[in-house]
Design an enzyme around this catalytic site. Structure first.
Site, PDB file in Angstrom:
ATOM      1  N   GLU A 262       0.818  -1.222  -0.119  1.00  0.00           N
ATOM      2  CA  GLU A 262      -0.001  -0.083   0.172  1.00  0.00           C
ATOM      3  C   GLU A 262       0.930   1.319  -0.023  1.00  0.00           C
ATOM      4  O   GLU A 262       0.334   2.276  -0.463  1.00  0.00           O
ATOM      5  CB  GLU A 262      -0.995   0.123   1.045  1.00  0.00           C
ATOM      6  CG  GLU A 262      -2.284  -0.696   0.924  1.00  0.00           C
ATOM      7  CD  GLU A 262      -2.001  -2.336   1.142  1.00  0.00           C
ATOM      8  OE1 GLU A 262      -0.943  -2.651   1.629  1.00  0.00           O
ATOM      9  OE2 GLU A 262      -2.966  -3.076   0.742  1.00  0.00           O
TER      10      GLU A 262
ATOM     11  N   HIS B 294     -11.963  -4.660   8.818  1.00  0.00           N
ATOM     12  CA  HIS B 294     -12.398  -4.672   7.519  1.00  0.00           C
ATOM     13  C   HIS B 294     -13.753  -3.935   7.169  1.00  0.00           C
ATOM     14  O   HIS B 294     -14.430  -3.824   6.465  1.00  0.00           O
ATOM     15  CB  HIS B 294     -12.607  -5.874   6.973  1.00  0.00           C
ATOM     16  CG  HIS B 294     -11.519  -6.911   6.916  1.00  0.00           C
ATOM     17  ND1 HIS B 294     -10.796  -7.453   7.551  1.00  0.00           N
ATOM     18  CD2 HIS B 294     -10.894  -7.282   5.600  1.00  0.00           C
ATOM     19  CE1 HIS B 294      -9.817  -8.118   7.291  1.00  0.00           C
ATOM     20  NE2 HIS B 294      -9.953  -8.003   5.667  1.00  0.00           N
TER      21      HIS B 294
END
Ligand SMILES: Cc1ncc(C[n+]2csc(CCOP(=O)(O)OP(=O)(O)O)c2C)c(N)n1
Lengths: 340, 331
Positions: A71, A140
């Site tokens: 990322e 999440h």
């Protein structure tokens, strides 16, 4: 709900996912500077885990790149390519993983325009997805938009209809500033009228999703869709709710908020993110700073709980903001405590 | 460019000229700080002049640079104008960044200085993006990314090198290994014997090279090879230049953590006097070098005076450059 009119039945509908997808496709077609990177996004890898980028690499070749699970490298590469004049769209698969490239977003994307005295700027779009309700629990499901709204230089967008999703995503891609575009995982298959091709919605402008005179509900994203249903129901009782869709969480369209609340003199702010230190607090504070003497009731907030998103269905539902709380808060501002 | 070619007298002089400019600017800044005529956080590159100059002579203004807080030598090697640099250190409106970035965040795109970051290791992923853009556009620009040995232990380093190798990006990762990260010596922070050994982890596209960054010839040759490799699309290089910083971590750092024997040994290998001697041996006269120094000093005097005479930023600057559209600034 009223029966659909002839006009609405004639309009084609599309889902949120189709809207995101179309916006990306059209942006790439409109401007060769638009490039894309993210995990699994190319067609060989399936066109993205949520299929939003499906078809793009086949059509646009090396402008669409699957990346490793890196990322920091993804956002960093987007920042660098933007500095060199391109318009990168980076996908961070889920919003919780945005904690990994925070340095690239907060210290670099957001600040380089200012720190360079305007010599460089970072017109990147970071697309990400989140939302509680699917049992994905603590790592999440978070709505972290307030973090980014707190950093000068970032723009934060959360659409509440497919047409807006299309126009706002184009708005982000063609905006000169770094934008965080947040897709709601729970509404992705929901549909709405299709957008006009190529029509960009400029950022920083709220939208009156429904006009009303008694109370303003201000929000964005999923709770706003609930609010429109509730407003319809309350209309049958003679309660007129104005619904203001912020669309851009930051910069906040203070003028539109004040204009609406000055008219209705009552406000409820709704969002899915936890209540404390959220965008709702900022909206409520601005209303209070400008309209204190005109308010007929305290500004109320409806939000999710200040806890980690739990797994068990019953607990997850307990965590999430409740549409019933939106309705109750509207009634409270009309009848309850604080009314003069 | 043949990479085996040795340093010609002309090339040696070019390297020394750039190194001297770096050296004299650094000396001036330290003098200003010592005498209280400048107040800034300052990270001296003293000792790292040659490696920056030897790389700089191979780059042009269209090539990109990403560097760090200890980056004044890299910025000068890339050709940043002295006036812009000095005025930014003084926080003046005429500074490279209108006084809004400051010493640790210098940007000057006209000379290719794209990012100077104060966050250790964060420049590497950004350098990839600049290089990726050149690759996509079919331009032959090279991106040079400078950082310290300490930065090589940040996760972003690994992410960036892996991506650069995968995508065969035209980027040079120049690790300036000065033996310390703040006060911690290399051996206490880094498990591998050489930073460049790590290149092996990124497959055949990543070339790893360790060179004596204080040796102008070795550094010039290695730089030429890395630049040629990037320019011709052969891929990235992890170039580790061994060096030493004589002034400690920050200006005012007493450096008590550096063993005296180590410091003395490093000082004995100070690249500035050694390179000067090599230039003289190549046929340049003392008088010519004196003239060169005078000329650079005059440029520095001019830049300093320019900075001192310049106005501070307008207070309204605080509302500008937040967003593209100034009306987007928060109330
Ligand atoms: C992410 C991060 N962690 C810590 C620091 C504090 N810090 C500033 S410089 C430095 C040492 C870096 O050493 P190195 O990368 O070897 O570069 P050098 O200063 O030797 O040129 C540290 C730890 C920082 N700026 N950024």
């Amino acid at each position: 709900m009223n029966a659909p009119t002839a006009a609405t039945t004639a309009t084609k509908t599309i889902s949120f996912t189709e809207a995101y997808s179309r916006a990306l496709h059209d942006a790439m077609e409109m401007d060769p500077r638009v490039i894309m990177l993210g995990e699994d996004i190319a067609d060989e890898e399936g066109g993205g885990v949520f299929k939003v980028t499906k078809g793009l690499s086949t059509k646009f070749g090396s402008r669409v790149r699957t990346t490793p699970i890196s990322e920091q490298a993804i956002v960093g590469a987007a920042v660098g390519a933007a500095l060199a004049g391109l318009r990168p769209v980076a996908e961070i698969m889920l919003m919780n993983f945005i904690t990994v490239p925070m340095d690239q977003i907060v210290n670099h994307a957001a600040k380089l325009r200012f720190m360079s005295g305007g010599q460089t700027h970072v017109p990147i779009t970071i697309r990400t997805r989140t939302g509680a309700g699917a049992g994905t629990a603590g790592q999440h499901s978070d709505m972290l938009e307030a973090w980014f709204a707190h950093v000068a230089g970032m723009k934060v967008v959360i659409p509440s209809s497919p047409a807006d999703a299309y126009g706002l995503l184009l708005g982000c891609i063609f905006d000169e500033d770094p934008c965080l575009f947040i897709e709601d995982a729970m509404t992705r298959t929901q549909t709405g009228p299709e957008p006009e091709k190529g029509k960009i919605i400029p950022l920083g402008q709220a939208n009156v999703a429904r006009e009303g005179t008694d109370v303003t509900v201000i929000g964005y994203g999923r709770p706003l869709r609930d609010t429109l249903v509730i407003a319809e129901k309350l209309a049958a009782e003679g309660i007129s709710v104005e619904v203001l869709d912020l669309r851009t969480v930051s910069p906040l369209d203070t003028d539109s908020i004040l204009k609406s609340v000055a008219k209705t003199q009552r406000a409820v702010v709704v969002h899915e993110a936890p209540r404390s230190f959220g965008a709702g607090a900022e909206v409520a504070a601005r209303i209070q700073e400008h309209l204190y003497s005109e308010l007929k009731a305290p500004v109320l907030r409806v939000a999710s709980r200040d806890v980690t998103v739990p797994f068990a269905k019953v607990l997850e539902q307990e965590y999430l903001y409740k549409p019933s709380a939106i309705e109750a808060s509207i009634r409270q501002t009309l009848n309850g405590k604080g009314r003069r | 460019m043949p990479t085996t070619e040795s340093l010609s007298p002309a090339a040696l002089l070019a390297v020394y000229t750039l190194a001297l400019r770096i050296h004299l600017v650094d000396e001036r800044f330290r003098g200003l700080l010592r005498s209280g005529r400048l107040a800034a956080v300052y990270y001296s590159p003293r000792g790292q002049e040659i490696l920056a100059a030897a790389m700089g002579v191979h780059l042009n203004a269209r090539d990109y640079l990403v560097t760090t807080y200890r980056g004044i030598h890299d910025q000068l090697a890339k050709g940043i104008p002295l006036r812009s640099l000095f005025a930014e250190y003084y926080g003046k409106a005429t500074g490279a960044c209108k006084g809004k970035g400051g010493a640790m965040h210098i940007t000057h795109p006209a000379s290719g200085v794209m990012v100077t970051t104060g966050v250790v290791g964060s420049g590497l992923p950004i350098a990839n993006g600049l290089a990726w853009a050149s690759q996509l556009k079919g331009e032959d620009r090279v991106t040079l990314c400078c950082f310290g040995d300490g930065a090589s232990n940040i996760g972003a380093f690994h992410e960036a090198l892996n991506l650069a190798a995968l995508w065969k990006l035209p980027v040079i990762f120049l690790c300036q290994n000065n033996g310390y990260g703040e006060c911690t010596p290399y051996g206490k922070a880094t498990a591998s014997a050489r930073i460049s050994d790590r290149a092996a982890a990124y497959g055949p596209n990543m070339l790893g090279v360790t060179v004596d960054g204080n040796d102008p010839e070795a550094m010039w040759t290695a730089s030429a090879a890395a630049v040629a490799r990037a320019r011709s699309g052969e891929g990235p290089t992890l170039l580790e230049a061994k060096t030493f910083r004589f002034m400690g971590h920050y200006f005012g750092d007493p450096g008590a953590y550096i063993p005296k024997a180590e410091y003395d040994a490093a000082l004995a290998k100070d690249p500035m006097p050694a390179t000067r001697a090599a230039v003289l041996a190549s046929g340049i006269s003392e008088a010519e070098l004196e003239d060169l120094k005078k000329q650079i000093e005059a440029d520095i005097d001019d830049a300093l005076q320019f900075a001192l005479d310049s106005p501070v930023p307008d207070l309204d600057e605080i509302n500008r450059d937040i967003y593209a559209d100034p009306t987007g600034a928060p109330a």
